[in-house]
Write a protein that holds these residues in place. Structure first.
Motif, PDB file in Angstrom:
ATOM      1  N   ILE A   1      31.209  13.213  26.751  1.00 19.78           N
ATOM      2  CA  ILE A   1      32.220  14.132  27.296  1.00 19.78           C
ATOM      3  C   ILE A   1      31.958  14.292  28.786  1.00 19.78           C
ATOM      4  CG2 ILE A   1      33.135  16.496  27.258  1.00 19.78           C
ATOM      5  CD1 ILE A   1      32.300  16.679  24.324  1.00 19.78           C
ATOM      6  N   GLU A   2      33.018  14.176  29.591  1.00 22.15           N
ATOM      7  CA  GLU A   2      32.921  14.331  31.044  1.00 22.15           C
ATOM      8  C   GLU A   2      33.981  15.329  31.497  1.00 22.15           C
ATOM      9  OE1 GLU A   2      32.437  10.216  32.961  1.00 22.15           O
ATOM     10  OE2 GLU A   2      33.177   9.783  30.925  1.00 22.15           O
ATOM     11  N   ILE A   3      33.532  16.443  32.061  1.00 24.64           N
ATOM     12  CA  ILE A   3      34.436  17.496  32.527  1.00 24.64           C
ATOM     13  C   ILE A   3      34.273  17.625  34.034  1.00 24.64           C
ATOM     14  CG2 ILE A   3      35.078  19.929  32.322  1.00 24.64           C
ATOM     15  CD1 ILE A   3      33.691  19.894  29.553  1.00 24.64           C
ATOM     16  N   GLU A   4      35.377  17.513  34.753  1.00 26.50           N
ATOM     17  CA  GLU A   4      35.311  17.552  36.215  1.00 26.50           C
ATOM     18  C   GLU A   4      36.388  18.474  36.784  1.00 26.50           C
ATOM     19  OE1 GLU A   4      35.567  13.676  37.873  1.00 26.50           O
ATOM     20  OE2 GLU A   4      33.726  12.922  36.939  1.00 26.50           O
ATOM     21  N   GLY A   5      35.962  19.363  37.670  1.00 29.31           N
ATOM     22  CA  GLY A   5      36.892  20.195  38.438  1.00 29.31           C
ATOM     23  C   GLY A   5      37.830  21.044  37.600  1.00 29.31           C
ATOM     24  N   LEU A   6      37.357  21.546  36.475  1.00 29.38           N
ATOM     25  CA  LEU A   6      38.231  22.288  35.560  1.00 29.38           C
ATOM     26  C   LEU A   6      38.596  23.650  36.155  1.00 29.38           C
ATOM     27  CD1 LEU A   6      39.144  21.315  32.719  1.00 29.38           C
ATOM     28  CD2 LEU A   6      37.565  22.991  31.778  1.00 29.38           C
ATOM     29  N   HIS A   7      39.873  23.939  36.157  1.00 32.04           N
ATOM     30  CA  HIS A   7      40.373  25.233  36.637  1.00 32.04           C
ATOM     31  C   HIS A   7      41.292  25.805  35.564  1.00 32.04           C
ATOM     32  CE1 HIS A   7      41.466  28.130  39.887  1.00 32.04           C
ATOM     33  NE2 HIS A   7      42.550  28.245  39.140  1.00 32.04           N
ATOM     34  N   THR A   8      40.926  26.962  35.036  1.00 25.17           N
ATOM     35  CA  THR A   8      41.693  27.614  33.978  1.00 25.17           C
ATOM     36  C   THR A   8      42.136  28.986  34.450  1.00 25.17           C
ATOM     37  OG1 THR A   8      40.285  26.512  32.337  1.00 25.17           O
ATOM     38  CG2 THR A   8      41.681  28.311  31.554  1.00 25.17           C
ATOM     39  N   GLN A   9      43.423  29.263  34.274  1.00 27.67           N
ATOM     40  CA  GLN A   9      43.964  30.522  34.758  1.00 27.67           C
ATOM     41  C   GLN A   9      45.057  31.014  33.828  1.00 27.67           C
ATOM     42  OE1 GLN A   9      44.895  30.337  38.903  1.00 27.67           O
ATOM     43  NE2 GLN A   9      45.898  32.356  38.970  1.00 27.67           N
ATOM     44  N   PHE A  10      44.995  32.304  33.488  1.00 28.51           N
ATOM     45  CA  PHE A  10      46.037  32.949  32.683  1.00 28.51           C
ATOM     46  C   PHE A  10      46.640  34.060  33.519  1.00 28.51           C
ATOM     47  CE2 PHE A  10      42.830  31.408  29.604  1.00 28.51           C
ATOM     48  CZ  PHE A  10      43.620  30.516  28.892  1.00 28.51           C
ATOM     49  N   GLY A  11      47.851  33.807  34.035  1.00 32.71           N
ATOM     50  CA  GLY A  11      48.448  34.758  34.971  1.00 32.71           C
ATOM     51  C   GLY A  11      47.615  34.815  36.235  1.00 32.71           C
ATOM     52  N   GLN A  12      47.151  36.019  36.590  1.00 36.94           N
ATOM     53  CA  GLN A  12      46.308  36.182  37.768  1.00 36.94           C
ATOM     54  C   GLN A  12      44.825  36.093  37.438  1.00 36.94           C
ATOM     55  OE1 GLN A  12      47.618  36.442  40.929  1.00 36.94           O
ATOM     56  NE2 GLN A  12      49.514  35.998  39.808  1.00 36.94           N
ATOM     57  N   HIS A  13      44.522  35.962  36.149  1.00 36.82           N
ATOM     58  CA  HIS A  13      43.120  35.957  35.714  1.00 36.82           C
ATOM     59  C   HIS A  13      42.563  34.535  35.708  1.00 36.82           C
ATOM     60  CE1 HIS A  13      39.445  37.049  33.760  1.00 36.82           C
ATOM     61  NE2 HIS A  13      39.718  36.315  32.674  1.00 36.82           N
ATOM     62  N   ILE A  14      41.561  34.298  36.541  1.00 38.27           N
ATOM     63  CA  ILE A  14      40.916  32.987  36.618  1.00 38.27           C
ATOM     64  C   ILE A  14      39.708  32.980  35.680  1.00 38.27           C
ATOM     65  CG2 ILE A  14      39.702  31.345  38.099  1.00 38.27           C
ATOM     66  CD1 ILE A  14      41.319  32.446  40.449  1.00 38.27           C
ATOM     67  N   VAL A  15      39.691  32.042  34.746  1.00 40.17           N
ATOM     68  CA  VAL A  15      38.602  31.933  33.771  1.00 40.17           C
ATOM     69  C   VAL A  15      37.569  30.906  34.225  1.00 40.17           C
ATOM     70  CG1 VAL A  15      38.007  31.428  31.366  1.00 40.17           C
ATOM     71  CG2 VAL A  15      40.174  32.572  31.902  1.00 40.17           C
ATOM     72  N   HIS A  16      38.035  29.721  34.617  1.00 37.19           N
ATOM     73  CA  HIS A  16      37.153  28.652  35.099  1.00 37.19           C
ATOM     74  C   HIS A  16      37.611  28.224  36.485  1.00 37.19           C
ATOM     75  CE1 HIS A  16      36.991  27.591  30.560  1.00 37.19           C
ATOM     76  NE2 HIS A  16      35.993  28.389  30.851  1.00 37.19           N
ATOM     77  N   GLN A  17      36.683  27.934  37.348  1.00 37.11           N
ATOM     78  CA  GLN A  17      37.015  27.467  38.697  1.00 37.11           C
ATOM     79  C   GLN A  17      36.034  26.370  39.096  1.00 37.11           C
ATOM     80  OE1 GLN A  17      36.842  30.487  41.825  1.00 37.11           O
ATOM     81  NE2 GLN A  17      38.744  29.684  42.649  1.00 37.11           N
ATOM     82  N   ASN A  18      36.567  25.156  39.209  1.00 33.21           N
ATOM     83  CA  ASN A  18      35.748  23.990  39.564  1.00 33.21           C
ATOM     84  C   ASN A  18      34.551  23.833  38.615  1.00 33.21           C
ATOM     85  OD1 ASN A  18      35.228  21.683  41.126  1.00 33.21           O
ATOM     86  ND2 ASN A  18      33.735  22.784  42.382  1.00 33.21           N
ATOM     87  N   LEU A  19      34.838  23.869  37.327  1.00 34.19           N
ATOM     88  CA  LEU A  19      33.788  23.744  36.308  1.00 34.19           C
ATOM     89  C   LEU A  19      33.501  22.268  36.039  1.00 34.19           C
ATOM     90  CD1 LEU A  19      33.468  25.802  33.054  1.00 34.19           C
ATOM     91  CD2 LEU A  19      33.226  23.319  32.974  1.00 34.19           C
ATOM     92  N   ASN A  20      32.236  21.905  36.073  1.00 34.38           N
ATOM     93  CA  ASN A  20      31.810  20.525  35.824  1.00 34.38           C
ATOM     94  C   ASN A  20      30.720  20.517  34.751  1.00 34.38           C
ATOM     95  OD1 ASN A  20      33.254  19.097  38.170  1.00 34.38           O
ATOM     96  ND2 ASN A  20      32.098  20.707  39.226  1.00 34.38           N
ATOM     97  N   LEU A  21      30.826  19.565  33.827  1.00 31.07           N
ATOM     98  CA  LEU A  21      29.827  19.474  32.763  1.00 31.07           C
ATOM     99  C   LEU A  21      29.914  18.106  32.096  1.00 31.07           C
ATOM    100  CD1 LEU A  21      27.683  20.884  30.950  1.00 31.07           C
ATOM    101  CD2 LEU A  21      29.591  21.622  29.484  1.00 31.07           C
ATOM    102  N   ASN A  22      28.769  17.458  31.917  1.00 28.62           N
ATOM    103  CA  ASN A  22      28.692  16.205  31.178  1.00 28.62           C
ATOM    104  C   ASN A  22      27.817  16.397  29.944  1.00 28.62           C
ATOM    105  OD1 ASN A  22      30.090  15.247  33.367  1.00 28.62           O
ATOM    106  ND2 ASN A  22      28.834  13.434  33.642  1.00 28.62           N
ATOM    107  N   ILE A  23      28.249  15.830  28.826  1.00 34.68           N
ATOM    108  CA  ILE A  23      27.519  15.942  27.567  1.00 34.68           C
ATOM    109  C   ILE A  23      27.162  14.538  27.104  1.00 34.68           C
ATOM    110  CG2 ILE A  23      27.630  16.727  25.166  1.00 34.68           C
ATOM    111  CD1 ILE A  23      29.737  18.819  26.228  1.00 34.68           C
ATOM    112  N   LYS A  24      25.890  14.312  26.813  1.00 28.91           N
ATOM    113  CA  LYS A  24      25.399  12.981  26.499  1.00 28.91           C
ATOM    114  C   LYS A  24      25.468  12.677  25.002  1.00 28.91           C
ATOM    115  CE  LYS A  24      22.350  12.700  30.488  1.00 28.91           C
ATOM    116  NZ  LYS A  24      23.186  11.648  31.093  1.00 28.91           N
ATOM    117  N   GLN A  25      25.680  11.427  24.701  1.00 29.77           N
ATOM    118  CA  GLN A  25      25.724  10.982  23.314  1.00 29.77           C
ATOM    119  C   GLN A  25      24.382  11.250  22.637  1.00 29.77           C
ATOM    120  OE1 GLN A  25      26.621   6.830  22.856  1.00 29.77           O
ATOM    121  NE2 GLN A  25      27.036   7.016  20.682  1.00 29.77           N
TER     122      GLN A  25
END
Length: 268
Positions: free
Chosen positions: A8-32
């Protein structure tokens, strides 16, 4: 493990609901092959992140790749293929209340539309046996199961399609210490037998010690650090210090507890 490919490779994740920011520039790699635990405070977006990896929600921007494929830009056939290679154990089990134990586990097999009922029956009974559910319980309804049995049946359903990747959302929540320890050992056995990669959300220290290879800490709208339990405990961050404060004595026994889990003995 360091040389294992990223599943799994996660890059630059930005999550927002209305004005509420949950994730901002979230990065994460998960190895096999690893067990990665995700921890974070209430509202830090742990479950939202799981849903985005599973393709149930889409972020405002950023990318999630799973098995090398984009989670949000794939056709139906690829989406279905990815889904069939993953299993999910929800926090409360999420068994279908109108279906028996047998039919809950059989459901993902029937959705394949490639197996006859005799084959499905054999596979369901194998999966139930794997999680120590005896045949006489197969036709019970979820309402007639204990909390521990619900967890195990849910795990059997999650493993029905022999997934490579397993998601666990608070796997030991609601279980007493003895049942929790038993369920953790069951997951350890499944990981070893099935060569699973596991992504787990948990707040339970004993589960972290027993199962996780690495821990990702969600705070400040991103992953603030990733590492082993020993590495995480020495990271200076207000959430980490608060989260582990009441567990200081457990940390002092971490080495002994980790060794106990690896040898299959109950930690003291």
């Amino acid at each position: 493990m360091d040389q294992a490919p990223d599943i799994i490779e996660i890059e630059g994740l930005h999550t927002q609901f209305g004005q509420h920011i949950v994730h901002q520039n979230l990065n994460l790699n998960i190895k096999q092959g690893e067990v990665l635990a995700i921890v974070g405070g209430s509202g830090s977006g742990k479950t939202v992140l799981l849903r985005q990896i599973l393709g149930l929600e889409q972020p405002v921007k950023g990318s999630v790749k799973i098995f090398g494929c984009s989670r949000y830009n794939c056709d139906f056939a690829l989406h279905k293929s990815i889904r069939n290679r993953t299993g999910v154990l929800f926090q409360q089990g999420a068994l279908f209340s109108a279906l028996t134990v047998y039919d809950n586990v059989a459901l993902p097999l029937r959705e394949l539309r490639t197996l006859d009922e005799r084959t499905i029956h054999d596979l369901v009974m194998i999966k139930l046996n794997m999680v120590a559910i005896e045949p006489e319980h197969a036709h019970k309804m979820p309402a007639n199961l204990s909390g521990g049995m619900i967890k195990r049946v849910s795990l059997a359903r999650a493993l029905a399609l022999d997934p490579e990747l397993l998601f666990l959302d608070e796997p030991t929540a609601g279980l007493d210490p003895e049942l929790s320890a038993s369920f953790v050992r069951l997951i350890q056995d499944m990981r070893s037998e099935l060569d699973l990669t596991i992504v787990m959300v948990t707040h339970d220290i004993d589960t972290l010690i027993a199962l996780s290879d690495r821990i990702a800490v969600l705070a400040d709208k991103q992953v603030v650090t990733v590492g082993s339990l020993q590495q995480i405990r020495h990271h200076s961050h207000p959430f980490i210090e608060s989260f582990f404060k009441s567990e200081r004595e457990k940390f002092q026994r971490t080495d002994n507890r980790e060794q106990s889990w690896k040898t299959g003995h109950m930690p003291s």
